[in-house]
Design a protein around this motif. Structure first.
Motif, PDB file in Angstrom:
ATOM      1  N   ALA A 106      17.410   9.027  17.376  1.00 12.75           N
ATOM      2  CA  ALA A 106      15.978   9.266  17.267  1.00 12.75           C
ATOM      3  C   ALA A 106      15.244   8.701  18.484  1.00 12.75           C
ATOM      4  O   ALA A 106      14.303   9.325  18.992  1.00 12.75           O
ATOM      5  CB  ALA A 106      15.428   8.653  15.986  1.00 12.75           C
ATOM      6  N   LYS A 107      15.669   7.561  18.957  1.00  9.96           N
ATOM      7  CA  LYS A 107      15.061   6.969  20.150  1.00  9.96           C
ATOM      8  C   LYS A 107      15.259   7.880  21.356  1.00  9.96           C
ATOM      9  O   LYS A 107      14.340   8.090  22.155  1.00  9.96           O
ATOM     10  CB  LYS A 107      15.644   5.589  20.428  1.00  9.96           C
ATOM     11  N   ARG A 108      16.486   8.441  21.490  1.00 12.93           N
ATOM     12  CA  ARG A 108      16.758   9.365  22.598  1.00 12.93           C
ATOM     13  C   ARG A 108      15.902  10.613  22.475  1.00 12.93           C
ATOM     14  O   ARG A 108      15.358  11.101  23.467  1.00 12.93           O
ATOM     15  CB  ARG A 108      18.245   9.738  22.626  1.00 12.93           C
ATOM     16  N   ALA A 109      15.781  11.136  21.262  1.00 10.68           N
ATOM     17  CA  ALA A 109      14.979  12.339  21.045  1.00 10.68           C
ATOM     18  C   ALA A 109      13.509  12.090  21.398  1.00 10.68           C
ATOM     19  O   ALA A 109      12.858  12.940  22.017  1.00 10.68           O
ATOM     20  CB  ALA A 109      15.106  12.816  19.606  1.00 10.68           C
ATOM     21  N   LEU A 110      12.990  10.943  21.010  1.00  8.32           N
ATOM     22  CA  LEU A 110      11.602  10.602  21.338  1.00  8.32           C
ATOM     23  C   LEU A 110      11.402  10.466  22.840  1.00  8.32           C
ATOM     24  O   LEU A 110      10.395  10.917  23.395  1.00  8.32           O
ATOM     25  CB  LEU A 110      11.190   9.314  20.627  1.00  8.32           C
ATOM     26  N   ALA A 111      12.372   9.856  23.510  1.00  9.21           N
ATOM     27  CA  ALA A 111      12.284   9.694  24.958  1.00  9.21           C
ATOM     28  C   ALA A 111      12.336  11.057  25.655  1.00  9.21           C
ATOM     29  O   ALA A 111      11.587  11.304  26.607  1.00  9.21           O
ATOM     30  CB  ALA A 111      13.409   8.801  25.461  1.00  9.21           C
ATOM     31  N   GLU A 112      13.205  11.953  25.178  1.00 10.00           N
ATOM     32  CA  GLU A 112      13.301  13.289  25.764  1.00 10.00           C
ATOM     33  C   GLU A 112      12.008  14.075  25.545  1.00 10.00           C
ATOM     34  O   GLU A 112      11.547  14.781  26.443  1.00 10.00           O
ATOM     35  CB  GLU A 112      14.482  14.043  25.167  1.00 10.00           C
ATOM     36  N   LYS A 153       9.007  12.839  25.169  1.00  6.52           N
ATOM     37  CA  LYS A 153       7.985  12.249  26.040  1.00  6.52           C
ATOM     38  C   LYS A 153       8.154  12.765  27.475  1.00  6.52           C
ATOM     39  O   LYS A 153       7.176  13.130  28.129  1.00  6.52           O
ATOM     40  CB  LYS A 153       8.091  10.724  26.016  1.00  6.52           C
ATOM     41  N   GLU A 154       9.394  12.840  27.926  1.00  5.57           N
ATOM     42  CA  GLU A 154       9.673  13.334  29.271  1.00  5.57           C
ATOM     43  C   GLU A 154       9.248  14.802  29.412  1.00  5.57           C
ATOM     44  O   GLU A 154       8.648  15.190  30.415  1.00  5.57           O
ATOM     45  CB  GLU A 154      11.162  13.195  29.569  1.00  5.57           C
ATOM     46  N   ARG A 155       9.529  15.623  28.386  1.00  2.00           N
ATOM     47  CA  ARG A 155       9.126  17.037  28.416  1.00  2.00           C
ATOM     48  C   ARG A 155       7.608  17.176  28.445  1.00  2.00           C
ATOM     49  O   ARG A 155       7.066  18.005  29.180  1.00  2.00           O
ATOM     50  CB  ARG A 155       9.687  17.790  27.207  1.00  2.00           C
ATOM     51  N   ARG A 156       6.893  16.347  27.653  1.00  2.00           N
ATOM     52  CA  ARG A 156       5.423  16.397  27.645  1.00  2.00           C
ATOM     53  C   ARG A 156       4.860  16.027  29.012  1.00  2.00           C
ATOM     54  O   ARG A 156       3.936  16.671  29.514  1.00  2.00           O
ATOM     55  CB  ARG A 156       4.859  15.460  26.582  1.00  2.00           C
ATOM     56  N   GLU A 157       5.414  14.974  29.614  1.00  5.90           N
ATOM     57  CA  GLU A 157       4.935  14.540  30.932  1.00  5.90           C
ATOM     58  C   GLU A 157       5.189  15.620  31.977  1.00  5.90           C
ATOM     59  O   GLU A 157       4.334  15.879  32.827  1.00  5.90           O
ATOM     60  CB  GLU A 157       5.605  13.232  31.333  1.00  5.90           C
ATOM     61  N   LYS A 158       6.353  16.272  31.903  1.00 12.34           N
ATOM     62  CA  LYS A 158       6.681  17.335  32.848  1.00 12.34           C
ATOM     63  C   LYS A 158       5.746  18.526  32.663  1.00 12.34           C
ATOM     64  O   LYS A 158       5.270  19.107  33.637  1.00 12.34           O
ATOM     65  CB  LYS A 158       8.138  17.769  32.647  1.00 12.34           C
ATOM     66  N   ALA A 159       5.452  18.889  31.425  1.00 16.16           N
ATOM     67  CA  ALA A 159       4.550  20.005  31.144  1.00 16.16           C
ATOM     68  C   ALA A 159       3.131  19.680  31.618  1.00 16.16           C
ATOM     69  O   ALA A 159       2.442  20.546  32.168  1.00 16.16           O
ATOM     70  CB  ALA A 159       4.544  20.332  29.658  1.00 16.16           C
ATOM     71  N   ASP A 160       2.681  18.449  31.410  1.00 16.93           N
ATOM     72  CA  ASP A 160       1.344  18.040  31.858  1.00 16.93           C
ATOM     73  C   ASP A 160       1.242  18.103  33.379  1.00 16.93           C
ATOM     74  O   ASP A 160       0.244  18.563  33.925  1.00 16.93           O
ATOM     75  CB  ASP A 160       1.009  16.630  31.372  1.00 16.93           C
ATOM     76  N   LYS A 161       2.289  17.665  34.056  1.00 12.74           N
ATOM     77  CA  LYS A 161       2.300  17.688  35.520  1.00 12.74           C
ATOM     78  C   LYS A 161       2.273  19.125  36.022  1.00 12.74           C
ATOM     79  O   LYS A 161       1.539  19.449  36.950  1.00 12.74           O
ATOM     80  CB  LYS A 161       3.537  16.974  36.053  1.00 12.74           C
ATOM     81  N   ALA A 162       3.053  20.004  35.392  1.00 13.40           N
ATOM     82  CA  ALA A 162       3.077  21.411  35.795  1.00 13.40           C
ATOM     83  C   ALA A 162       1.716  22.060  35.569  1.00 13.40           C
ATOM     84  O   ALA A 162       1.269  22.873  36.379  1.00 13.40           O
ATOM     85  CB  ALA A 162       4.159  22.156  35.026  1.00 13.40           C
ATOM     86  N   ALA A 163       1.038  21.712  34.487  1.00 12.11           N
ATOM     87  CA  ALA A 163      -0.280  22.275  34.192  1.00 12.11           C
ATOM     88  C   ALA A 163      -1.299  21.842  35.246  1.00 12.11           C
ATOM     89  O   ALA A 163      -2.189  22.622  35.607  1.00 12.11           O
ATOM     90  CB  ALA A 163      -0.740  21.854  32.801  1.00 12.11           C
ATOM     91  N   GLN A 164      -1.178  20.632  35.740  1.00 14.26           N
ATOM     92  CA  GLN A 164      -2.118  20.142  36.749  1.00 14.26           C
ATOM     93  C   GLN A 164      -1.880  20.814  38.097  1.00 14.26           C
ATOM     94  O   GLN A 164      -2.795  20.938  38.898  1.00 14.26           O
ATOM     95  CB  GLN A 164      -1.989  18.629  36.903  1.00 14.26           C
ATOM     96  N   GLU A 165      -0.645  21.270  38.346  1.00 11.63           N
ATOM     97  CA  GLU A 165      -0.309  21.879  39.630  1.00 11.63           C
ATOM     98  C   GLU A 165      -0.685  23.353  39.692  1.00 11.63           C
ATOM     99  O   GLU A 165      -0.715  23.934  40.764  1.00 11.63           O
ATOM    100  CB  GLU A 165       1.187  21.721  39.912  1.00 11.63           C
ATOM    101  N   ARG A 166      -0.984  23.977  38.552  1.00 11.01           N
ATOM    102  CA  ARG A 166      -1.351  25.396  38.544  1.00 11.01           C
ATOM    103  C   ARG A 166      -2.710  25.585  39.207  1.00 11.01           C
ATOM    104  O   ARG A 166      -3.616  24.782  39.015  1.00 11.01           O
ATOM    105  CB  ARG A 166      -1.427  25.923  37.113  1.00 11.01           C
TER     106      ARG A 166
END
Length: 59
Positions: free
Chosen positions: A11-17, A19-32
């Motif tokens: 569960a800890k690994r899943a939560l970390a993954e 969080k990483e996906r959300r951060e990556k998606a947020d970064k991609a949205a800012q670059e559009r």
């Protein structure tokens, strides 16, 4: 009875993954680039809203 502190390692690994996906998606949205002259509100293709102020629009 546990108080939410005993989280399995999987569960800890899943939560970390997640969080990483959300951060990556947020970064991609800012670059559009910003769309100029686009519609306000939800994307019509995604939400099936093909009219604006009662007038049907086609792309």
């Amino acid at each position: 009875m546990t108080h939410g502190t005993d989280i399995p390692e999987a569960a800890k690994r899943a939560l970390a993954e997640a969080k990483e996906r959300r951060e990556k998606a947020d970064k991609a949205a800012q670059e559009r680039p910003v769309e100029l002259g686009g519609r306000d509100g939800p994307e019509p293709v995604r939400y099936g809203d093909w009219e604006k102020k009662g007038i049907a629009v086609d792309f």
